[in-house]
Design an enzyme around this catalytic site. Structure first.
Site, short mmCIF file in Angstrom:
data_model
loop_
_atom_site.label_atom_id
_atom_site.label_comp_id
_atom_site.label_asym_id
_atom_site.label_seq_id
_atom_site.Cartn_x
_atom_site.Cartn_y
_atom_site.Cartn_z
N CYS A 1 33.25 -60.28 -19.12
CA CYS A 1 34.18 -59.80 -17.63
C CYS A 1 33.35 -59.90 -16.48
O CYS A 1 32.51 -60.10 -16.26
CB CYS A 1 34.23 -58.27 -17.96
SG CYS A 1 34.71 -57.31 -16.69
N ARG B 1 30.65 -55.71 -20.94
CA ARG B 1 31.34 -54.46 -21.39
C ARG B 1 31.39 -54.22 -22.66
O ARG B 1 32.29 -54.73 -23.24
CB ARG B 1 32.84 -54.13 -20.53
CG ARG B 1 32.28 -54.21 -18.95
CD ARG B 1 33.74 -54.63 -18.17
NE ARG B 1 34.33 -53.16 -18.10
CZ ARG B 1 35.50 -53.00 -17.36
NH1 ARG B 1 35.94 -54.27 -16.65
NH2 ARG B 1 36.17 -52.01 -17.34
N ASN C 1 43.97 -46.24 -13.65
CA ASN C 1 43.13 -45.92 -14.83
C ASN C 1 43.53 -44.73 -15.49
O ASN C 1 42.56 -44.35 -16.64
CB ASN C 1 41.53 -45.95 -14.47
CG ASN C 1 40.85 -47.31 -13.99
OD1 ASN C 1 41.76 -48.21 -14.28
ND2 ASN C 1 40.02 -47.40 -13.50
N1 EPU Z 1 29.59 -49.53 -22.55
C1 EPU Z 1 28.74 -49.84 -23.62
N2 EPU Z 1 29.37 -49.50 -25.00
C2 EPU Z 1 30.64 -49.09 -25.08
C3 EPU Z 1 31.47 -48.65 -23.60
C4 EPU Z 1 30.75 -49.02 -22.48
O1 EPU Z 1 27.76 -50.13 -23.52
O2 EPU Z 1 31.26 -48.58 -26.16
C5 EPU Z 1 29.05 -49.73 -21.21
C6 EPU Z 1 29.61 -50.66 -20.59
O3 EPU Z 1 28.94 -52.03 -21.06
C7 EPU Z 1 29.39 -50.26 -19.05
C8 EPU Z 1 29.37 -48.85 -19.11
O4 EPU Z 1 29.22 -48.49 -20.13
O5 EPU Z 1 28.27 -51.16 -18.57
C9 EPU Z 1 30.67 -48.35 -18.49
O6 EPU Z 1 31.69 -48.52 -19.29
P1 EPU Z 1 32.94 -47.57 -19.38
O7 EPU Z 1 33.56 -47.67 -20.88
O8 EPU Z 1 32.54 -46.14 -18.67
O9 EPU Z 1 34.16 -48.27 -18.43
P2 EPU Z 1 35.46 -48.72 -19.17
O10 EPU Z 1 36.16 -47.66 -19.76
O11 EPU Z 1 35.44 -50.16 -19.66
C10 EPU Z 1 36.67 -47.91 -16.96
C11 EPU Z 1 37.40 -48.39 -15.82
C12 EPU Z 1 36.66 -49.08 -14.80
C13 EPU Z 1 35.52 -48.37 -14.20
C14 EPU Z 1 34.46 -47.74 -15.47
C15 EPU Z 1 33.69 -46.69 -15.10
C16 EPU Z 1 39.65 -48.53 -16.91
C17 EPU Z 1 40.64 -49.41 -17.28
N3 EPU Z 1 38.52 -49.08 -16.37
O12 EPU Z 1 35.97 -48.98 -17.58
O13 EPU Z 1 37.58 -49.52 -13.82
O14 EPU Z 1 34.77 -49.04 -13.45
O15 EPU Z 1 35.59 -46.98 -16.42
O16 EPU Z 1 33.94 -46.00 -14.35
O17 EPU Z 1 39.87 -47.13 -16.67
C18 EPU Z 1 38.33 -50.76 -12.02
O18 EPU Z 1 39.18 -50.17 -12.13
O19 EPU Z 1 38.07 -51.71 -11.22
C19 EPU Z 1 37.53 -50.62 -13.35
C20 EPU Z 1 36.63 -51.92 -13.52
#
Ligand code: EPU
Length: 419
Positions: A116, A121, A23
């Site tokens: 997803c 997400r 990540n």
């Molecule tokens: N969210 C919103 N609006 C947005 C962005 C996010 O509502 O514009 C919500 C999402 O729907 C979700 C929550 O916020 O419910 C968390 O989302 P976040 O943006 O923090 O997650 P992400 O950036 O999509 C990264 C990691 C995930 C990890 C999460 C939380 C990467 C590629 N992915 O995802 O990793 O679970 O942060 O820490 O960095 C994994 O590695 O298995 C994985 C899923």
């Protein structure tokens, strides 16, 4: 997809090294879109998600060479400012090229990520942040379309400390005119690693890793040489693999400071944990006991370790209570763990786990990356043979997973899908 065949029982013992953080690596690759010259990234894990991000960069027209954990990325001469559906659909993190493309080239077309397996997400906060910086944002025919005649610094508050939104906005801000302040920013170590990478390119960023990040825009960014931090989620997964077999393992390549709450919870569950300059070690002198866990954004208990922890607690003495606060569908693994003899009930975003003395091997299927890892862990301790199907999900994020576990004494074998 391939499957794993696992003979449960052996106590894991020995030393193993964690790879670079998935990540973090994926975001550094997206940031390289903004460099005027070549970027060299070390300690990049050879996993499917990195391969997909390489395809995204190649689609844009960038040069990408990957060998022995070293990834060289060179700028595109005539860039195609797009991340197409067939790649974004395979990996949501491809959406992270949105900010870099608009900031560097003034235009981007990125397929809207769909649903997803772990829940909804959204990308609304990514889009809102970029719009506040002056980008004209729209969605048309399934694509996010963005245009800007130069971005300007702004002061914004995220509704939720989203990793992806923080990263996209931080990356766009490094080439914006003036200062951008992001409040309620995500604080994950991978955000600090991205900021270090951007700073190496010449960006001026303060506060990354805290909830307020201040970015002063620059005109151009150079190439950079950088080493990715260790993967704290892989470290945690390997420690949990040791714990579920009541083994004794040292994981190198880990920064104990990135896993403080996790280490504390493992102690509370009866594991002996040691952290020093070499890494983190675990041993289980008596039994694992039930605990209460709530996932939260960093530095809280990571959602990406919740399914694997659930597997360990399925064999603990007593009852555990788990609350999942980040994703709405991260208990999909429960039905599969119950097929292996676990006793877990869920209600909305809560799970009650009644520990059983021993799981029993069965065929199960991985539904996503971390669920897949959890099922492998369960199989390591289950009586008899466990077959884990659909392990392509595991290949997305764990480098040489079965090799690492086998080096600690696990009986695990990959069976190619055509066999
Ligand atoms: N969210 C919103 N609006 C947005 C962005 C996010 O509502 O514009 C919500 C999402 O729907 C979700 C929550 O916020 O419910 C968390 O989302 P976040 O943006 O923090 O997650 P992400 O950036 O999509 C990264 C990691 C995930 C990890 C999460 C939380 C990467 C590629 N992915 O995802 O990793 O679970 O942060 O820490 O960095 C994994 O590695 O298995 C994985 C899923």
């Amino acid at each position: 997809m391939d499957k794993y065949l696992i003979e449960g029982g052996p106590r894991l013992a020995g030393t193993v090294r964690a790879s670079g953080a998935k990540n973090s690596a994926l975001k550094l690759m997206a940031a390289a879109v903004m460099a005027e010259d070549a970027c060299l990234i070390h300690n990049v894990p050879d996993i499917m998600d990195v391969r997909i991000m390489m395809d995204v960069l190649a689609y844009i027209g960038m040069g990408v060479t990957f060998s022995g954990g070293d990834l060289e990325i060179t700028p595109a001469t005539a860039p195609r400012l797009e991340a197409p559906y067939h790649l974004v659909q395979k990996m949501r993190a491809a959406v992270e090229v949105l900010g870099p493309l608009i900031a560097r080239h003034g235009r981007a077309r990125v397929a809207m990520p769909g649903g997803c397996n772990i829940g909804a997400r959204q990308v609304d906060m990514h889009m809102k942040g970029l719009a506040l910086m002056g980008a004209r944002m729209g969605v048309s025919h399934g694509y996010i379309e963005a245009e800007a005649d130069g971005l300007s610094g702004t002061h914004l508050y995220l509704d939720f400390a989203s990793m992806g939104a923080t990263e996209n906005i931080m990356m766009a801000a490094v080439l914006a005119d003036g200062v951008t302040v992001v409040e309620n920013a995500a604080k994950e170590p991978e955000i600090a690693d991205l900021a270090a990478f951007l700073s190496g390119m010449g960006a001026r960023i303060e506060g990354a890793g805290t909830s307020t990040i201040e970015i002063e825009g620059s005109r151009t960014l150079s190439g950079v040489e950088h080493t990715v931090i260790g993967d704290r989620i892989e470290v945690g997964t390997l420690l949990l693999a040791a714990a579920i077999t009541r083994g004794e393992v040292l994981v190198e390549g880990a920064d104990p400071g990135h896993l403080e709450i996790f280490i504390e919870k493992m102690r509370e569950a009866g594991c002996e944990m040691r952290a020093d300059g070499r890494g983190i070690s675990v041993s289980v002198p008596r039994e694992v006991t039930g605990v209460e866990i709530s996932t939260l954004p960093y530095p809280g208990f990571p959602t990406d370790l919740q399914p694997q922890t659930l597997a360990v607690l399925a064999t603990a003495q007593g009852t555990s209570f788990i609350t999942e606060n980040i994703f709405d569908n991260r208990f999909m693994v429960v039905d599969e763990l119950n097929r292996l003899g676990a006793s877990i009930k869920t209600n909305d975003h809560h799970a009650i786990v009644r520990g059983v003395p021993r799981l029993s091997g069965a065929p199960v299927s991985a539904t996503d990356l971390r669920a897949g890892a959890a099922l492998v862990l369960a199989g390591l301790s289950a009586e008899g043979t466990t077959e884990v199907y659909d392990i392509g999900h595991i290949d997305r994020g764990y480098e040489r997973f079965e090799e690492k576990l086998a080096s600690l004494g696990a009986k695990i074998e990959r069976v190619p899908s055509e066999a």
